[in-house]
Design an enzyme around this catalytic site. Structure first.
Site, PDB file in Angstrom:
ATOM      1  N   GLY A 108     -31.659   9.495   2.664  1.00 41.03           N
ATOM      2  CA  GLY A 108     -31.007   8.192   2.586  1.00 41.03           C
ATOM      3  C   GLY A 108     -29.676   8.102   3.298  1.00 41.03           C
ATOM      4  O   GLY A 108     -28.845   7.246   2.971  1.00 41.03           O
ATOM      5  N   SER A 111     -29.244   4.562   5.032  1.00 46.43           N
ATOM      6  CA  SER A 111     -29.018   3.495   4.052  1.00 46.43           C
ATOM      7  C   SER A 111     -27.607   3.565   3.485  1.00 46.43           C
ATOM      8  O   SER A 111     -26.903   2.552   3.397  1.00 46.43           O
ATOM      9  CB  SER A 111     -30.040   3.597   2.919  1.00 46.43           C
ATOM     10  N   ASP A 133     -28.437   9.674  15.897  1.00 51.00           N
ATOM     11  CA  ASP A 133     -29.837  10.059  15.711  1.00 51.00           C
ATOM     12  C   ASP A 133     -30.696   9.304  16.707  1.00 51.00           C
ATOM     13  O   ASP A 133     -30.735   8.070  16.690  1.00 51.00           O
ATOM     14  CB  ASP A 133     -30.278   9.723  14.285  1.00 51.00           C
ATOM     15  N   THR A 590     -38.973   2.460   6.403  1.00 59.14           N
ATOM     16  CA  THR A 590     -38.304   3.269   7.420  1.00 59.14           C
ATOM     17  C   THR A 590     -39.190   4.369   7.982  1.00 59.14           C
ATOM     18  O   THR A 590     -39.341   4.483   9.199  1.00 59.14           O
ATOM     19  CB  THR A 590     -36.992   3.858   6.868  1.00 59.14           C
TER      20      THR A 590
END
Length: 672
Positions: A108, A111, A133, A590
């Site tokens: 996470g 997020s 990333d 995701t």
């Protein structure tokens, strides 16, 4: 307003003339396009320029207008909470200028980093959220296309996004190096230099250069906070170690721009790298936030990361345990087991993590996509209205288990089985289970991994006849590569020449080349036996694919110049009778989106995915919170079956992690 529980009946707008200035503590003006009203008095003043949602544009429908008013409502609500309510978590209180969110894939990070950036911007700060990333899904989460320049986020005044795009960074880097060439250099010389700068090493250097620029420049004049949403742990450790590695390399290399290799443009940036290293090591400037789940594996990885970062000088660290779950239905075995495992994991938190300041974020019943969900993520008591339920026909998912997948693969004589996907989706477990399943079906198998975090050995936790296990260890491969080059290319050199060659080989770039050569050797084995490859998380794997493509282009040019027929590793990956790519995903927005994006990236390289595996389905739960998440699971399953996957297999959520040969063998028990 009624949608968020606010009753406006009896309320009306009024002129500032009808308000006693002495009764007002704070005045907030929202005007963006028009002149703000003047309010006399000594009250504190805040200005939040929010575009007027009202419009006389006849092209706007009622739903369009409602959406505009909802957006303005949500921004005002978020800013009021950020300004007047205490932050619900400690890491949000008095944050440093730089915040790095890192951890194992799937915990996470994106997020939490995005929700934090929104929270800070809602509090009136100017915030830059940077993705390092290559497999980032920030664009999907926020509905904003990513670029290598800051892009404002609609609906969040003060927040901008920036993506360190490796390809764009590499091209800009090439242009800088080419600009250093003598004006007399002809086209052939320029072409030669460009070809030398076409590999994955150049891509890494260029991305690192962009990253260093953000740390080295005086960004406090432009941004109050810069947050980094980083790649999964192994790749991030590599990135954060580069300032120290390159600073040390360049300190002993005075040849600088006279060298036309990939690092030819770096000498002029040496001061920048030193500044970047100083910023990373300064606890007043930089905080590293280690993100984990209440699960032993990501916790162990976070502990290893904490230790390695401490060695690099990044000692200002915090811990966030994300997705903490408390069952509301004690009779549900899935919910009860998830809570029990989480409690047990927290009780066994590694000592290095126990010493860190810690926050715990509860598991939420919604996917963190879109501004309302991202704002709600850091508000523990806020929930979202659930989306409309799917019809029963859409919730059915027809998918075989792993046994059927192993049976189908076993009908082949040999091949490279590449297990790929976003970090945290269970690639290592799936790869190990398929390897064991193929051995049980009479095949000899080589199981290897390209993941710097390397969990294959822990997952196998034993041996079985017919199974060979290895790891592409960057350090080991680099040492072997340097030794080989010194024994071959350095054999005929004098002492000074060998010293210069060794100096070049000790550049951090050499690691990428060494790993690629090891990868190529494993790919070649698949011509006569089974090789199961547990790949690194998506972004890291794509960089390895880039290296494979660069090598292919180099060999192709040599072949055009008269070299005999050569089969490159890329050509083997493109061969559907040799390579079988299996994409692993969780039934969540995701992971599915990133698996779909990875599938498209592979197609651009003319590599086709052979099958998809949906892992950790919780469709059987009866717990209210988990059932809310099951609705999202059904949506993603329908999305996959409607065109994404040619072959689809499924693995349900398991109460115990499948560790060891017997547990892995049970996952692929024969079905036919």
């Amino acid at each position: 307003m009624a949608e968020v529980g606010i009753d406006l009946q009896g309320q009306s707008s009024k002129s500032v003339d009808h308000i006693d200035p002495a009764s007002v503590d704070t005045v907030i003006t929202l005007c963006a396009e028009e002149v703000c009203p003047v309010f006399l008095g000594k009250a504190r003043r805040l200005h939040w320029p929010i575009p007027d949602p009202a419009s006389s544009d006849p092209a706007l429908t009622r739903e369009d207008l409602l959406a505009r008013f909802r957006s303005a409502r949500d921004v005002i609500k978020a800013k009021i909470e950020a300004e007047f309510l205490s932050p619900p978590y400690e890491w949000l209180k008095d944050p440093t200028h730089f915040l790095f969110f890192t951890g194992k894939g799937g915990v996470g990070k994106t997020s939490l980093s995005t929700a934090t950036a929104i929270r800070l911007a809602d509090a009136g700060k100017k915030v830059l959220l940077v993705s390092t990333d290559t497999a980032s899904n920030l664009d999907e989460m926020l509905g904003v296309e990513l670029y290598n320049q800051p892009v404002p986020v609609p609906g969040v005044p003060g927040l901008s996004l920036l993506n360190i795009d490796p390809e764009a960074a590499a091209e800009a880097y090439r242009q800088r190096v080419l600009a250093q060439l003598d004006e007399k250099a002809d086209d052939n010389e320029r072409k030669t230099v460009r070809e030398q700068l076409s590999g994955a090493c150049t891509t890494e250097i260029a991305s690192f250069d962009e990253f260093s620029a953000l740390l080295a420049q005086d960004s406090t004049k432009t941004w109050d906070h810069i947050l980094f949403d980083t790649a999964p742990t192994g790749h991030t450790l590599r990135l954060l170690s580069l300032p120290k590695a390159w600073s040390g390399f360049l300190a002993g290399n005075d040849r600088g721009a006279s060298c036309l290799g990939p690092h030819s443009g770096l000498k002029m940036q040496e001061e920048r790298f030193n500044q970047a290293l100083a910023a990373l090591s300064n606890p007043a400037l930089t905080t590293v936030i280690l993100v984990t789940r209440p699960d032993p594996r990501p916790m162990l990885e976070a502990a290893r990361t904490a230790t390695e970062l401490d060695t690099l000088g990044l000692r200002n660290q915090r811990l966030i345990v994300n997705g903490v779950f408390h069952a509301s239905n004690a009779e549900d075995p899935i919910a009860h087991t998830i809570e029990r495992l989480g409690t047990e994991a927290m009780a066994q938190l590694p000592e290095v993590l126990k010493k860190l300041p810690r926050d715990e974020v509860p598991l939420r019943p919604f996917d963190t996509v879109g501004l309302p969900a991202l704002r709600a993520l850091l508000r523990p008591n806020q929930t979202l209205s659930p989306p409309a339920a799917l019809s029963p026909d859409h919730t059915k998912m027809i998918a075989d288990g792993l046994g059927a997948l192993a049976d189908q693969l076993a009908t082949l004589d040999h091949g490279l089985i590449m297990v790929m996907g976003k970090g945290g989706v269970g690639k290592t477990t799936l790869a190990a289970a398929l390897a064991v399943g193929l051995v049980q079906r009479g095949h000899k198998v080589h199981l290897s991994t390209t993941d710097p975090a390397a969990h294959v050995t822990e997952t196998l936790h034993g041996t079985i006849d017919g199974l060979t296990q290895s790891r592409i260890d960057p350090k080991v491969e680099t040492e072997a590569y340097i030794a080989k080059k010194m024994a071959t290319a350095g054999k005929s050199l004098d002492a000074q020449g060998r010293a210069l060659l060794l100096e070049d080989l000790q550049s951090p770039c050499t690691e990428e080349v060494a790993v690629f050569h090891a990868f190529s050797r494993i790919v070649a084995e698949a011509r006569s036996s089974f090789v199961v490859l547990d790949t690194a998380p998506t972004g890291h794997s794509l960089l390895l694919m880039d290296a494979t493509g660069a090598y292919h282009r180099q060999v192709t040019r040599s072949q055009a110049a008269g070299v005999s027929h050569i089969v490159t590793p890329l050509m083997r990956l493109q061969d559907p009778s040799l390579t079988y790519v299996i994409l692993v995903t969780l039934p969540e927005v995701t992971p599915v989106s990133q698996a779909a994006a990875l599938q498209e990236d592979l197609r651009r390289a003319k590599i086709e995915a052979w099958a998809w595996v949906i892992n950790k389905s919780i469709a059987a739960t009866t717990d209210p919170l988990l059932q809310a998440r099951v609705e999202g699971e059904h949506r993603q399953c329908a999305r996959i079956t409607n065109g994404l996957a040619k072959r689809l297999y499924q693995l349900p959520w398991l109460p115990e992690a499948p560790i060891g040969i017997p547990a892995l063998a049970a996952l692929t028990g024969k079905v036919g």
